[in-house]
Structures are given as structure tokens and as C-alpha cells.
Design a protein around this motif. Structure first.
Motif, PDB file in Angstrom:
ATOM      1  N   TRP A 179       0.439  -0.924   0.567  1.00 53.42           N
ATOM      2  CA  TRP A 179      -0.055   0.196   0.393  1.00 53.42           C
ATOM      3  C   TRP A 179       1.056   1.430   0.190  1.00 53.42           C
ATOM      4  O   TRP A 179       0.439   2.460  -0.164  1.00 53.42           O
ATOM      5  N   ARG A 201      -9.133   4.140  -8.059  1.00 53.53           N
ATOM      6  CA  ARG A 201     -10.573   5.280  -7.317  1.00 53.53           C
ATOM      7  C   ARG A 201     -11.957   5.033  -8.756  1.00 53.53           C
ATOM      8  O   ARG A 201     -13.134   4.995  -8.823  1.00 53.53           O
ATOM      9  N   ASN A 204     -13.971   2.562  -7.187  1.00 55.18           N
ATOM     10  CA  ASN A 204     -14.508   3.015  -6.092  1.00 55.18           C
ATOM     11  C   ASN A 204     -15.255   3.158  -6.920  1.00 55.18           C
ATOM     12  O   ASN A 204     -16.822   2.908  -5.836  1.00 55.18           O
ATOM     13  N   GLY A 209     -15.350  -1.842  -4.241  1.00 49.22           N
ATOM     14  CA  GLY A 209     -15.064  -2.047  -2.957  1.00 49.22           C
ATOM     15  C   GLY A 209     -15.906  -1.592  -1.836  1.00 49.22           C
ATOM     16  O   GLY A 209     -15.311  -1.084  -0.630  1.00 49.22           O
ATOM     17  N   ARG A 210     -16.758  -1.681  -1.802  1.00 42.37           N
ATOM     18  CA  ARG A 210     -18.164  -0.999  -1.153  1.00 42.37           C
ATOM     19  C   ARG A 210     -18.607  -1.123  -0.249  1.00 42.37           C
ATOM     20  O   ARG A 210     -19.823  -1.500   0.519  1.00 42.37           O
ATOM     21  N   LYS A 240      -6.142  -1.075   5.039  1.00 45.68           N
ATOM     22  CA  LYS A 240      -7.518  -0.873   4.630  1.00 45.68           C
ATOM     23  C   LYS A 240      -7.468   0.853   5.248  1.00 45.68           C
ATOM     24  O   LYS A 240      -7.819   1.460   4.783  1.00 45.68           O
ATOM     25  N   ASP A 241      -6.811   0.806   6.694  1.00 50.07           N
ATOM     26  CA  ASP A 241      -5.682   2.453   6.880  1.00 50.07           C
ATOM     27  C   ASP A 241      -5.056   2.691   6.183  1.00 50.07           C
ATOM     28  O   ASP A 241      -5.840   4.108   6.304  1.00 50.07           O
ATOM     29  N   GLY A 244      -6.943   4.012   2.906  1.00 49.60           N
ATOM     30  CA  GLY A 244      -8.158   4.680   2.757  1.00 49.60           C
ATOM     31  C   GLY A 244      -7.861   5.921   3.620  1.00 49.60           C
ATOM     32  O   GLY A 244      -7.757   6.837   3.000  1.00 49.60           O
ATOM     33  N   ARG A 245      -6.456   6.542   4.167  1.00 46.59           N
ATOM     34  CA  ARG A 245      -6.599   7.485   5.370  1.00 46.59           C
ATOM     35  C   ARG A 245      -5.406   8.315   4.255  1.00 46.59           C
ATOM     36  O   ARG A 245      -5.685  10.072   3.932  1.00 46.59           O
ATOM     37  N   ARG A 250     -10.733   2.270  -1.457  1.00 45.15           N
ATOM     38  CA  ARG A 250     -11.248   1.477  -0.587  1.00 45.15           C
ATOM     39  C   ARG A 250     -11.459   0.025  -0.941  1.00 45.15           C
ATOM     40  O   ARG A 250     -11.371  -0.167  -2.591  1.00 45.15           O
ATOM     41  N   ASP A 252     -12.762  -4.493  -0.936  1.00 49.45           N
ATOM     42  CA  ASP A 252     -13.793  -5.326   0.074  1.00 49.45           C
ATOM     43  C   ASP A 252     -12.542  -6.078   1.887  1.00 49.45           C
ATOM     44  O   ASP A 252     -13.126  -6.465   2.396  1.00 49.45           O
TER      45      ASP A 252
END
Ligand code: SF4
Ligand code: SF4
Length: 366
Positions: A179, A201, A204, A209-210, A240-241, A244-245, A250, A252
Motif C-alpha cells: 500500500w 478510484r 470505487n 470495494g464498498r 485498509k487504514d 483509506g487514510r 476502499r 473489500d
């Protein structure tokens, strides 16, 4: 769709293919010979996979009913990653599944009993019959997986692909070694990470991924170096952290897999002086608890030219399933009943699947 010229494929480059360099390890026979010749006399069972198996509770690797048909539609790819076990790249345009073979695969699905079709490559989306294959498998009620390198989604030809796949409920399993930018770019080529984030992106944006089970986005991570994959659960949390951050994207779930000592990863292991130590690590980490879930038990792998294999790794090492006449079996001959009695072909590369928590196209096993 027209056939693909390598010049159209603007993707990140980590290296070039073994084939393009006429590297001594380009033929699968040389890869098998290199692994067999390694002195692993100090490792358990001298690094003999069959002995390790027979000494375990499992004893022997037996096939079960086919659940997954994995179709490798070709070696053409817009990328040339250093760890690639396929030796894929833009120069492999000749090795592409033809329409007649795609038709034979679809016919075989009806006989296989499989619930899932796992489409891989190369970059499978570059095969001119990719969408036809997806449509055919979906029409047969199969769960379809597209093994996607993400950057291929940025090619002009793929602009509508995220939405097209989402409309058909196709799961995307996307490879992303890390990541963080540095880990991904060092393995897959400068610019890969940025392209991957942009592709995520776009996925998403069309609902991947939701948490929607019809638009499942799975990331697949492999180690950047000569060590085993980390703990899948804790890496998923970290990824994921992090993603996302820092990037607002995102997904799954995350699956991890070990790098297999095959093809360009084998080349890297040898040239970096890591081959012997890595193989010893794999052998010493043999985990009998992984054997019952090895993917060769419930999966049949089909190559671009229609031959059948126990798995994608045996396919790359040119170890086909042979029929009673001693000749490689073709997808036209797929018979789920008789495949149940085959003997799965194994070798030292198999220690990549049984090491630590185990490894398969579906992630860790134990
Ligand atoms: S690892 Fe995947 S994306 Fe990279 S060259 Fe091989 S097939 Fe292409
Ligand atoms: S490499 Fe293939 S045959 Fe060997 S253990 Fe892994 S899945 Fe099975």
C-alpha cells in the motif's frame, strides 16, 4: 476489437521478459532443472516435496470435485513486473487464447461442475475475446473473477470496463504488492503505484470495494523480497487504514500469497543470491495443515492453447495433466469424473504453496 500491438501498451515496466532477453531461464525446463539441482540436503526430507507430503498426516495430494476453472487467456501484459511467474509482457502477444479455445472452455464449464471461473493472464483484459468469455461464463451462472493488474484499466480501450464488469457481478482480484508507493514501484515498475491508485478510484466510483457482494474488490499482496507473506488478517487491517487514510480508496478484502520460485521471481532469486536461502525457508516452513486446501485439489487450470494443468504454476513450468495415452489433455477433453483419479504433479516449487500460512490464488490457507 482488433488484436494488440505491443506499441499500444503503455504500462509501467519493472524489467523485460526472460523471453525477450533470451535469458537462460526462459525455457520452463531450465527452471525445473535449476530447482531440482539445488542442494537442499540440510533441509527436512532433503527438500523433496513428495517425501514431505508422505511424512505428513495428509500423505498424498488427492483431487476433489472441480470447483474452480482457472483460465489463463494469454501471456500478453501491459506491464513487466520483476516477480512475474508467467514471464508476461508486451512482447508476448502471440500467446493469446483464440476464439475456438474460448468456446471450448465455455463448453467445458457445462461439464466441469465448477461454480467459479477465474480468468487470468498476463493481463486478461487484453485478450480480444475477454468480454465474450466473461459473458459466456456469467450466462452459465458462474461466479467470475477477473485477475486485474489495475494499470490496464487506464488504457483507453478499458475506459468502460469497470462499469461493464460491475454490471455483470464480476469480482475483481487486483494485484498490489504494497500500500506504500516504494514497495509497489520497486517490484512492478516506476509509476505503478500511482496508476493503481487511479484505477482503484475508478473502481470505487462505479461501486466496487464498498461492501456490495456483486462488486467485490479484492486486493492481492505478495512480499517485496525473499520472505514469506505476512499475516493476512493484520495486513488487511493495515492496508485498509493506509489506503483509506492516504488515498481515499476502499476495497473489500485483502489476500496474501507467497512468491513462487518460478520464472522472473526465480531469476531474481538467483541473480540476487537469495535462491538457496529462500528455498530452505520454504521447505522448513512446510505446514501440513495447508495440504487439504491446496488449490490444485479443487481447481483445473487451462492454458492459452487449451491444455489442462493442476494449477497455474504447473502451467508455467510446463507440467501438463496427461491422459491415459500419455499426451497432454486439452480442455475439449475435460471430464470431471476422470480428472478425479489423476495424480497431481508436484515438485519443489510446491513448497511455495505449503509454507507458513500457505498460499493460493485465494490467499492464505491455514
Ligand atoms: S505480474 Fe501480472 S501485471 Fe505483472 S507482468 Fe505478470 S501478469 Fe503482468
Ligand atoms: S504448485 Fe500447484 S501442484 Fe504444487 S502444491 Fe501448489 S497448487 Fe498444488
Amino acid at each position: 476489437m482488433s488484436s494488440t500491438s505491443p506499441l499500444e501498451l503503455e504500462g509501467p515496466r519493472g524489467t523485460t521478459s526472460l523471453r525477450a532477453r533470451a535469458h537462460p531461464l526462459a525455457p520452463a525446463s531450465r527452471q525445473r532443472a535449476l530447482l531440482d539441482a539445488l542442494d537442499l540436503s540440510r533441509a527436512p526430507h532433503r527438500g523433496d516435496f513428495a517425501l514431505s507430503l508422505s511424512a505428513s498426516e495428509q500423505g498424498i495430494l488427492r483431487p476433489v470435485a472441480i470447483e474452480i476453472v482457472q483460465i489463463n487467456v494469454g501471456k500478453l501484459c501491459n506491464m513487466t513486473c520483476r516477480h512475474c511467474h508467467v514471464d508476461a509482457g508486451p512482447d508476448r502477444a502471440a500467446e493469446q487464447m483464440e476464439r475456438a479455445t474460448v468456446e471450448a472452455c465455455l463448453d467445458a464449464l457445462d461439464r466441469s461442475g465448477a461454480h467459479t471461473v477465474d480468468i487470468t493472464g498476463g493481463a486478461p483484459e487484453l485478450n480480444p475475446h475477454f468480454r465474450y468469455l466473461v459473458e459466456g461464463a456469467v450466462a452459465r451462472g458462474k461466479h467470475v473473477i477477473d485477475r486485474c493488474n489495475l494499470s490496464v484499466l487506464l488504457l483507453p480501450r478499458s475506459r468502460d470496463l469497470p462499469e461493464w464488469l460491475g454490471d455483470r457481478g464480476v469480482e475483481i482480484v487486483a494485484s498490489l504488492p504494497h500500500w506504500r508507493r516504494r514497495g509497489t514501484d520497486s517490484q512492478r515498475g516506476e509509476g505503478t503505484f500511482g496508476a493503481s491508485i487511479e484505477a482503484l478510484r475508478r473502481l470505487n466510483a462505479v461501486g466496487y470495494g464498498r461492501g456490495d457482494s456483486r462488486k467485490r474488490l479484492t486486493l492481492m499482496a505478495n512480499p517485496v523480497g525473499a520472505f514469506l507473506a505476512g499475516n493476512q488478517t493484520s495486513l488487511e487491517r493495515e492496508w485498509k487504514d493506509g489506503l483509506g487514510r492516504e488515498h481515499g480508496v476502499r476495497f473489500d478484502r485483502l489476500i496474501t500469497l507467497n512468491n513462487m520460485p518460478i520464472s522472473r521471481y526465480l531469476e531474481w532469486l538467483e541473480s540476487s543470491g537469495n535462491l538457496h536461502a529462500y528455498m530452505e525457508t520454504l521447505v522448513r516452513a512446510f505446514n501440513p495443515a495447508t495440504v487439504s486446501d491446496l488449490m490444485c485439489r479443487n481447481t483445473i487450470s487451462v492454458s492459452w492453447d487449451g491444455r489442462l494443468f493442476d494449477c497455474d504454476f504447473n502451467q508455467m513450468l510446463e507440467i501438463p495433466i496427461v491422459g491415459e495415452d500419455g499426451r497432454p489433455m486439452h480442455v475439449r477433453d475435460l471430464d470431471a469424473g476422470s480428472l478425479l483419479s489423476r495424480r497431481i504433479a508436484t515438485g519443489r516449487h510446491c513448497f511455495g504453496c505449503t509454507a507458513g500460512a500457505g498460499s493460493s490464488c485465494g490467499g492464505s490457507l491455514a
